[in-house]
Design an enzyme around this catalytic site. Structure first.
Site, PDB file in Angstrom:
ATOM      1  N   GLY A 290       2.656  97.485  24.235  1.00 58.27           N
ATOM      2  CA  GLY A 290       3.618  97.307  23.141  1.00 58.27           C
ATOM      3  C   GLY A 290       3.176  96.224  22.173  1.00 58.27           C
TER       4      GLY A 290
ATOM      5  N   GLY B  14       4.717  95.916  18.416  1.00 56.94           N
ATOM      6  CA  GLY B  14       6.124  95.628  18.179  1.00 56.94           C
ATOM      7  C   GLY B  14       6.378  94.193  17.746  1.00 56.94           C
ATOM      8  N   GLN B  15       7.668  93.868  17.666  1.00 59.56           N
ATOM      9  CA  GLN B  15       8.056  92.555  17.128  1.00 59.56           C
ATOM     10  C   GLN B  15       7.509  91.414  17.992  1.00 59.56           C
ATOM     11  OE1 GLN B  15      12.106  91.345  17.550  1.00 59.56           O
ATOM     12  NE2 GLN B  15      12.050  89.942  15.815  1.00 59.56           N
TER      13      GLN B  15
ATOM     14  N   ASP C 107      -0.773 100.174  22.635  1.00 63.88           N
ATOM     15  CA  ASP C 107       0.520 100.655  22.124  1.00 63.88           C
ATOM     16  C   ASP C 107       0.354 102.143  21.872  1.00 63.88           C
ATOM     17  OD1 ASP C 107       3.007 101.011  20.565  1.00 63.88           O
ATOM     18  OD2 ASP C 107       2.982  98.837  20.384  1.00 63.88           O
ATOM     19  N   ILE C 108       1.464 102.831  21.553  1.00 60.46           N
ATOM     20  CA  ILE C 108       1.313 104.228  21.141  1.00 60.46           C
ATOM     21  C   ILE C 108       1.252 104.316  19.629  1.00 60.46           C
ATOM     22  CG2 ILE C 108       2.268 105.383  23.179  1.00 60.46           C
ATOM     23  CD1 ILE C 108       4.969 105.490  21.708  1.00 60.46           C
TER      24      ILE C 108
ATOM     25  N   ASP D 176      -0.333 105.079  26.474  1.00 63.67           N
ATOM     26  CA  ASP D 176       1.085 105.366  26.691  1.00 63.67           C
ATOM     27  C   ASP D 176       1.474 104.892  28.092  1.00 63.67           C
ATOM     28  OD1 ASP D 176       3.618 106.347  26.932  1.00 63.67           O
ATOM     29  OD2 ASP D 176       3.109 108.437  26.459  1.00 63.67           O
TER      30      ASP D 176
ATOM     31  N   TYR E  80      21.041 100.342  26.974  1.00 63.19           N
ATOM     32  CA  TYR E  80      19.981  99.327  26.988  1.00 63.19           C
ATOM     33  C   TYR E  80      20.288  98.252  28.040  1.00 63.19           C
ATOM     34  CZ  TYR E  80      17.091  95.562  24.952  1.00 63.19           C
ATOM     35  OH  TYR E  80      16.203  94.549  24.732  1.00 63.19           O
TER      36      TYR E  80
ATOM     37  N   LYS F 137      18.309  97.232  31.455  1.00 65.67           N
ATOM     38  CA  LYS F 137      17.782  95.879  31.693  1.00 65.67           C
ATOM     39  C   LYS F 137      18.312  95.318  33.013  1.00 65.67           C
ATOM     40  CE  LYS F 137      15.133  95.186  28.093  1.00 65.67           C
ATOM     41  NZ  LYS F 137      13.659  95.219  28.287  1.00 65.67           N
TER      42      LYS F 137
HETATM   43  N1  SER Z   1      17.583  92.017  20.489  1.00 63.94           N
HETATM   44  C1  SER Z   1      17.897  93.090  21.364  1.00 63.94           C
HETATM   45  C2  SER Z   1      18.747  94.094  20.712  1.00 63.94           C
HETATM   46  O1  SER Z   1      19.503  93.742  19.846  1.00 63.94           O
HETATM   47  C3  SER Z   1      18.617  92.555  22.561  1.00 63.94           C
HETATM   48  O2  SER Z   1      17.722  92.267  23.560  1.00 63.94           O
HETATM   49  O3  SER Z   1      18.697  95.220  21.078  1.00 63.94           O
END
Ligand code: SER
Length: 315
Positions: free
Chosen positions: A8, A11-12, A34-35, A52, A142, A146
């Site tokens: 990844g 990403g950010q 990353d993909i 991947d 999400y 987690k």
């Molecule tokens: N920053 C993330 C989100 O807003 C939370 O871990 O999905």
């Protein structure tokens, strides 16, 4: 010698963490994957491969071939996007984690970092100064992924000796790479819009307080945790990380100190309910005493860096 796999890297978090790791461990020892294509800074500074994480065979061959010793698995569908595709988001987030747990168990890549989130908490959690150990009834896809992930990480540590390490990141704010599909992302967008258009329509209400952290502090915390002596880690689930706590109204006021005619209005959407289910502030004293978590930035010092760097970037 450490040989590190970043999953990844485009990403950010990955786009900045990869560069920080290359500074410490040497460009050639940090394998970015990353993909999707990464920023030029990653392509130019060291190895990059399209990989991947959901494809276990490829992942394992890669780790063996390059003698990987540590993995940072940053692949995930964030909170807002996950609500649009619940089933897929669950499958992607869990499969990505399980593949790296298996990898760490079965190869020399025994040390694994995986980010958890304030999303593990839910509406029944104490909202202010949320403790490390408390009620956890997440009600987003999400957050559920987690929370389950934390349990699996601890399980693989206890049962198979995987060196699993994790942080419950608050909202992360950065100027290099924009996040995508998160609930805390307003706090990134607002700075870009302040410079581009001097106005911003916020998808959360003005008084929605959330825990947040500037990316520099988050990267330092991540590497500090990974470098901490094993004997210091009393937890193998995931450590609370508090950063700072602020509302959209607070960010707007901080921006107005530099751009007095900046305007903000509010049109809360479905992400408001997600934010309302999360803590407003976090108690991270366990991370501070176990391995020395520390952070430097407050809202105003972060605003200064964000505005200066975004101006440079857009110039
Ligand atoms: N920053 C993330 C989100 O807003 C939370 O871990 O999905």
């Amino acid at each position: 010698m450490e040989r590190i796999l970043v999953i990844g890297c485009s990403g950010q978090i990955g786009s900045e963490l990869t560069l920080a790791l290359r500074k410490i461990y040497g460009n050639e020892n940090v394998f970015a994957t990353d993909i999707k294509q990464p920023p030029a800074s990653i392509l130019e500074s060291g190895p990059f491969t399209i990989l991947d994480v959901l494809d276990y065979n490829n992942l394992m061959h890669f780790a063996i071939r390059y003698k990987i010793t540590q993995v940072y698995n940053l692949a995930a569908v964030l909170s807002g996007n996950a609500e649009k595709i619940p089933q897929q988001a669950w499958e992607i987030n869990m499969k990505a984690l399980m593949n790296t747990l298996e990898l760490s168990r079965d190869t020399d890549a025994n040390k694994l970092f995986w980010p958890s989130s304030i999303a593990v908490f839910g509406p029944t959690t104490p909202r202010y100064n949320t403790p490390q150990l408390t009620v956890m009834e997440p009600n987003t896809v999400y957050g559920i992924s987690k929370q389950a992930g934390e349990r699996w990480g601890e399980y693989y540590h206890k049962r198979y000796g995987v060196d699993f390490r994790s942080l419950r990141y608050p909202g992360l704010i950065s100027y290099q790479t924009e996040a995508g599909g998160g609930t805390t992302d307003y706090a990134v967008e607002i700075y870009f819009e302040a410079i581009k258009n001097k106005k911003y329509t916020c998808f959360l209400s003005e008084d929605t307080a959330l825990p947040m952290m500037f990316m520099d502090d988050a990267i330092k915390a991540t590497i500090d945790l990974m470098e901490a002596d094993e004997s210091k880690l009393s937890l193998r689930s995931s450590y609370n990380v508090g950063g700072m706590s602020f509302t959209p109204k607070d960010v707007a006021a901080s921006i107005q100190k530099h751009i007095p005619d900046f305007q903000i209005d509010y049109e809360p959407d479905f992400r408001q309910a997600i934010a309302d289910s999360w803590p407003a502030s976090i108690d991270d004293s366990v991370a501070r005493s176990d391995w020395g978590l520390s952070d430097k930035f407050n809202l105003d010092s972060m605003t200064e860096v964000m505005l200066t760097e975004i101006r440079k970037k857009l110039a």
